[in-house]
Design a protein around this motif. Structure first.
Motif, PDB file in Angstrom:
ATOM      1  N   LEU A  83       0.849  -1.179   0.000  1.00  0.00           N
ATOM      2  CA  LEU A  83       0.000   0.000   0.000  1.00  0.00           C
ATOM      3  C   LEU A  83       0.888   1.233   0.000  1.00  0.00           C
ATOM      4  N   ILE A  84       0.637   2.142  -0.950  1.00  0.00           N
ATOM      5  CA  ILE A  84       1.458   3.338  -1.063  1.00  0.00           C
ATOM      6  C   ILE A  84       0.577   4.589  -1.080  1.00  0.00           C
ATOM      7  N   GLU A  85       1.208   5.721  -0.834  1.00  0.00           N
ATOM      8  CA  GLU A  85       0.505   6.996  -0.844  1.00  0.00           C
ATOM      9  C   GLU A  85       1.232   7.966  -1.761  1.00  0.00           C
ATOM     10  N   MET A  86       0.479   8.688  -2.593  1.00  0.00           N
ATOM     11  CA  MET A  86       1.065   9.639  -3.540  1.00  0.00           C
ATOM     12  C   MET A  86       0.359  10.976  -3.438  1.00  0.00           C
ATOM     13  N   LYS A  87       1.051  12.012  -3.872  1.00  0.00           N
ATOM     14  CA  LYS A  87       0.470  13.343  -3.892  1.00  0.00           C
ATOM     15  C   LYS A  87      -0.374  13.529  -5.145  1.00  0.00           C
ATOM     16  N   VAL A  88      -1.474  14.222  -4.999  1.00  0.00           N
ATOM     17  CA  VAL A  88      -2.293  14.606  -6.152  1.00  0.00           C
ATOM     18  C   VAL A  88      -1.712  15.905  -6.701  1.00  0.00           C
ATOM     19  N   SER A  89      -1.489  15.955  -7.998  1.00  0.00           N
ATOM     20  CA  SER A  89      -0.841  17.110  -8.601  1.00  0.00           C
ATOM     21  C   SER A  89      -1.665  18.385  -8.411  1.00  0.00           C
ATOM     22  N   LEU A  90      -0.964  19.528  -8.355  1.00  0.00           N
ATOM     23  CA  LEU A  90      -1.634  20.817  -8.220  1.00  0.00           C
ATOM     24  C   LEU A  90      -2.546  21.089  -9.415  1.00  0.00           C
ATOM     25  N   GLN A  91      -2.110  20.641 -10.596  1.00  0.00           N
ATOM     26  CA  GLN A  91      -2.915  20.840 -11.794  1.00  0.00           C
ATOM     27  C   GLN A  91      -4.250  20.108 -11.693  1.00  0.00           C
ATOM     28  N   ALA A  92      -4.219  18.859 -11.190  1.00  0.00           N
ATOM     29  CA  ALA A  92      -5.452  18.090 -11.034  1.00  0.00           C
ATOM     30  C   ALA A  92      -6.362  18.720  -9.991  1.00  0.00           C
ATOM     31  N   ARG A  93      -5.795  19.198  -8.895  1.00  0.00           N
ATOM     32  CA  ARG A  93      -6.597  19.809  -7.831  1.00  0.00           C
ATOM     33  C   ARG A  93      -7.162  21.158  -8.260  1.00  0.00           C
TER      34      ARG A  93
END
Length: 271
Positions: A83-93
């Motif tokens: 199980l891993i965690e990643m950042k959601v890109s600023l562009q997507a947000r």
């Protein structure tokens, strides 16, 4: 496309300037509950995948992992199922402010012909082990076989469509998809009656057989006898079942365009 029956569940057509992900977003509303959507790597995006798994009831996704992604390991140590965690890109947000700053995915790594492959999925470990996830993603190839049936069996490997205007191009494409689904539906009904898998019927011969039968039915059979004739047609399709063969190892290649000039394949490279 349903990978088990090859029936097209939904479709969209647009000008080439529109990307695949914006074109796919409306599909989320038509996905069935208790389902797994298999995607190719071109559909990787937090907005699409999170929207999919957060909609409906028990909807999940499975997609190849993107190389070079930075992540935080949420397990005690790395493994072939973590199980891993990643950042959601600023562009997507920026496009969708409701997206979280971070999102979690399950990464499953397995070996195929000596090469390591990794897929991301929302499927929980409690219900699906790593082997089941890997085997499930390989079924995505069934979608490519469905596209092949349209291009090869229905279009006879034609390079272009016949239509010359925008409206007629749309009409021709929708007509192809409708005709394809009619054949696939009857093949699926026949498979159910014979206790077989729908994708075990040869599409090429089923298309020829069903098309000829529908022409006869439309001219020589009264509407009241149509259900009886359809049942008989599905019984006749039993001769078209084939044994499933393993996927051939044929690397993808760019098809050479036709030219009126001779091609010397052994010519020396340009300097």
């Amino acid at each position: 496309m349903n990978v088990r029956s090859h029936v097209i569940v939904d479709a969209a057509i647009s000008p080439y300037r529109r990307g695949e992900i914006p074109l796919a977003m409306p599909f989320i509303d038509s996905l069935p509950d208790n389902s797994v959507t298999l995607l190719d790597k071109g559909f990787y995006g937090a907005d699409l995948l999170l929207s999919l798994q957060n909609s409906g009831i028990n909807r999940h996704w499975l997609i190849p992992a993107r190389k070079g992604l930075k992540y935080t390991l949420l397990d005690e140590e790395e493994s072939n199922d973590m199980l891993i965690e990643m950042k959601v890109s600023l562009q997507a947000r920026k496009k969708n402010p409701s997206l979280p700053e971070k999102w979690q995915v399950r990464a499953v790594t397995y070996e195929v012909q000596g090469k390591q492959k990794t897929v991301f999925t929302s499927l929980p470990r409690t219900n699906y082990d790593a082997k089941a996830v890997a085997e499930l993603y390989h079924e995505r190839w069934e979608i490519e076989l469905g596209y092949r049936d349209i291009k090869s069996s229905m279009q006879h490997k034609a390079q272009v469509l016949r239509s010359k205007t925008v409206d007629l191009v749309y009409q021709e494409l929708w007509g192809l998809l409708l005709g394809y689904n009619l054949v696939r539906r009857e093949a699926s009904q026949a498979a159910v009656e014979h206790g077989r898998m729908p994708n075990e019927i040869s599409f090429k011969y089923a298309c020829q057989f069903i098309a000829s039968q529908l022409k006869v039915m439309s001219k020589a059979i009264s509407p009241g006898n149509t259900p009886k004739r359809l049942k008989s047609l599905r019984g006749d399709l039993s001769i078209l079942f084939i044994d499933k063969r393993p996927k051939p190892n044929r690397p993808r290649a760019v098809q050479m365009s036709k030219t009126r000039y001779p091609v010397n394949r052994k010519a020396a490279p340009l300097k």
